[in-house]
Design a protein around this motif. Structure first.
Motif, mmCIF file in Angstrom:
data_model
loop_
_atom_site.group_PDB
_atom_site.id
_atom_site.type_symbol
_atom_site.label_atom_id
_atom_site.label_comp_id
_atom_site.label_asym_id
_atom_site.label_seq_id
_atom_site.Cartn_x
_atom_site.Cartn_y
_atom_site.Cartn_z
ATOM 1 N N VAL A 55 0.873 -0.954 0.031
ATOM 2 C CA VAL A 55 -0.151 0.005 0.189
ATOM 3 C C VAL A 55 0.718 1.148 -0.133
ATOM 4 N N MET A 56 0.571 2.202 -0.531
ATOM 5 C CA MET A 56 1.019 3.341 -0.467
ATOM 6 C C MET A 56 0.248 4.328 0.586
ATOM 7 N N PHE A 134 -1.998 8.592 6.334
ATOM 8 C CA PHE A 134 -3.118 8.264 5.375
ATOM 9 C C PHE A 134 -2.759 7.236 4.328
ATOM 10 N N VAL A 135 -3.791 6.219 4.550
ATOM 11 C CA VAL A 135 -3.531 5.126 3.310
ATOM 12 C C VAL A 135 -4.309 5.789 1.868
ATOM 13 N N LEU A 136 -3.602 5.519 0.923
ATOM 14 C CA LEU A 136 -3.995 6.003 -0.367
ATOM 15 C C LEU A 136 -4.771 4.744 -1.153
ATOM 16 N N PRO A 137 -5.585 5.344 -1.920
ATOM 17 C CA PRO A 137 -6.391 4.201 -2.611
ATOM 18 C C PRO A 137 -5.541 3.463 -3.383
ATOM 19 N N THR A 141 0.623 4.169 -6.728
ATOM 20 C CA THR A 141 1.940 3.558 -6.529
ATOM 21 C C THR A 141 3.013 4.559 -6.284
ATOM 22 N N ILE A 142 4.043 4.151 -6.123
ATOM 23 C CA ILE A 142 5.240 5.112 -5.917
ATOM 24 C C ILE A 142 5.550 6.052 -7.044
ATOM 25 N N ASN A 143 5.268 5.585 -8.198
ATOM 26 C CA ASN A 143 5.402 6.114 -9.405
ATOM 27 C C ASN A 143 4.225 7.160 -9.987
ATOM 28 N N CYS A 154 5.519 13.452 3.517
ATOM 29 C CA CYS A 154 6.117 12.625 2.446
ATOM 30 C C CYS A 154 5.260 11.337 2.337
ATOM 31 N N LEU A 155 5.506 10.771 0.993
ATOM 32 C CA LEU A 155 5.194 9.594 0.737
ATOM 33 C C LEU A 155 5.851 8.205 0.793
ATOM 34 N N ARG A 156 5.286 7.133 1.156
ATOM 35 C CA ARG A 156 6.037 5.805 1.038
ATOM 36 C C ARG A 156 5.296 4.863 0.832
ATOM 37 N N GLU A 157 5.935 4.048 0.256
ATOM 38 C CA GLU A 157 5.580 2.610 -0.045
ATOM 39 C C GLU A 157 5.728 1.394 1.045
ATOM 40 N N VAL A 158 4.411 0.766 1.409
ATOM 41 C CA VAL A 158 4.582 -0.269 2.475
ATOM 42 C C VAL A 158 4.239 -1.505 1.768
#
Length: 224
Positions: A55-56, A134-137, A141-143, A154-158
Motif C-alpha cells: 500500500v501507499m 493516511f492510506v492512499l487508494p 503507486t510510488i510512480n 512525505c509519501l512511502r510505499e509499504v
C-alpha cells in the motif's frame, strides 16, 4: 427562470438526502470509505493476525507526545494533501484507517517494516512524538502518487506485511490505548509471535461517530 428552478429542485433534494444518509451511516458506524486490503490468517476473539497487501501511505511527523495535540497538527497537513496540496493539485479520496504511530526518538521516523524487536509503545511521558498516516487508494503507486507540496509531508510505499490487530470501541484515551497495547502484546508473547514494530493506533470513523459504535485498533507488525 421559475421552471428552471423548479426542475433543479428534485436534484438538490436528492443530493441533500444522500449527504444526510452518508453522515447518518458514519454516525451509526456504517463505514462508506474504502479500507486497506488484507486477509485474516487467524482470529481469536477481538484479535486477528492479518496479511496486508502492499500500500501507499502519506505521512507526517509531529514532535508532540500528547496524542490529541499531535493529531490536531498532523491531520490538517495530511488532509490538505488529499484536498489538493500536491504538485498535481488533485483531490484524493480517503481510505481507512487513519494510523498514528508513536515515536521514541525525537525527530526520527522509523519505517514500519524495520526488522527490530519492539517493546510495547511508551507512555505519554516517555514518547517523543507521533507519525500520522493516511492510506492512499489502491490505484496509487510510488510512480503515480502526487508529490506533496508541504515539505513536512512525505509519501512511502509499504510492502506486504503480517500484522496483529486488536479491535475495540469507544473514544480515544491514553488509558484505553495502553490497555489494548498491553493486551495485544501479552497475547503475542503467550502465542510465540515476534513483534517487529511499535504499536500503532488505527481509527476508522469520523469524529461524530457514536462512541460505542466506533472501530479502533491497535496494530503491531509481526514476523512473517
Amino acid at each position: 427562470m421559475w421552471n428552471k428552478a423548479r426542475s433543479s429542485a428534485p436534484l438538490l433534494i436528492i443530493i441533500t438526502l444522500l449527504s444526510l444518509i452518508l453522515e447518518g451511516c458514519s454516525l451509526l458506524g456504517i463505514r462508506t470509505t474504502d479500507e486497506a486490503r488484507y486477509t485474516v490468517e487467524k482470529k481469536v476473539g477481538n484479535i486477528e493476525i492479518r496479511r496486508y497487501e502492499p500500500v501507499m501511505i502519506v505521512e507526517t511527523y509531529v514532535n508532540e507526545p500528547n496524542f490529541r495535540d499531535a493529531t490536531d497538527q498532523s491531520f490538517r497537513r495530511l488532509f490538505d494533501y488529499i484536498s489538493g496540496a500536491n504538485v498535481s493539485a488533485n483531490d484524493i479520496s480517503m481510505t481507512a484507517p487513519v494510523i498514528a504511530e508513536p515515536q521514541e526518538e525525537k525527530g526520527k521516523i522509523v519505517a514500519m517494516t524495520s526488522p527490530v524487536i519492539a517493546s510495547p509503545s511508551k507512555t505519554e511521558n516517555e514518547r517523543q512524538g507521533w507519525i500520522l498516516k493516511f492510506v492512499l487508494p489502491d490505484k496509487f503507486t510510488i510512480n503515480n502518487s502526487p508529490q506533496p507540496t508541504d515539505p513536512l509531508v512525505c509519501l512511502r510505499e509499504v510492502p506486504e506485511k503480517r500484522v496483529a490487530a486488536i479491535s475495540y470501541s469507544g473514544l480515544w484515551s491514553e488509558s484505553n490505548y495502553q490497555k489494548h497495547v498491553n493486551q495485544l502484546s501479552d497475547w503475542l508473547n503467550s502465542n510465540n509471535y515476534s513483534s517487529i514494530s511499535l504499536a500503532s493506533y488505527a481509527g476508522y470513523d469520523p469524529p461524530w461517530a457514536l462512541p460505542f459504535l466506533r472501530r479502533n485498533e491497535i496494530l503491531i507488525d509481526v514476523l512473517p
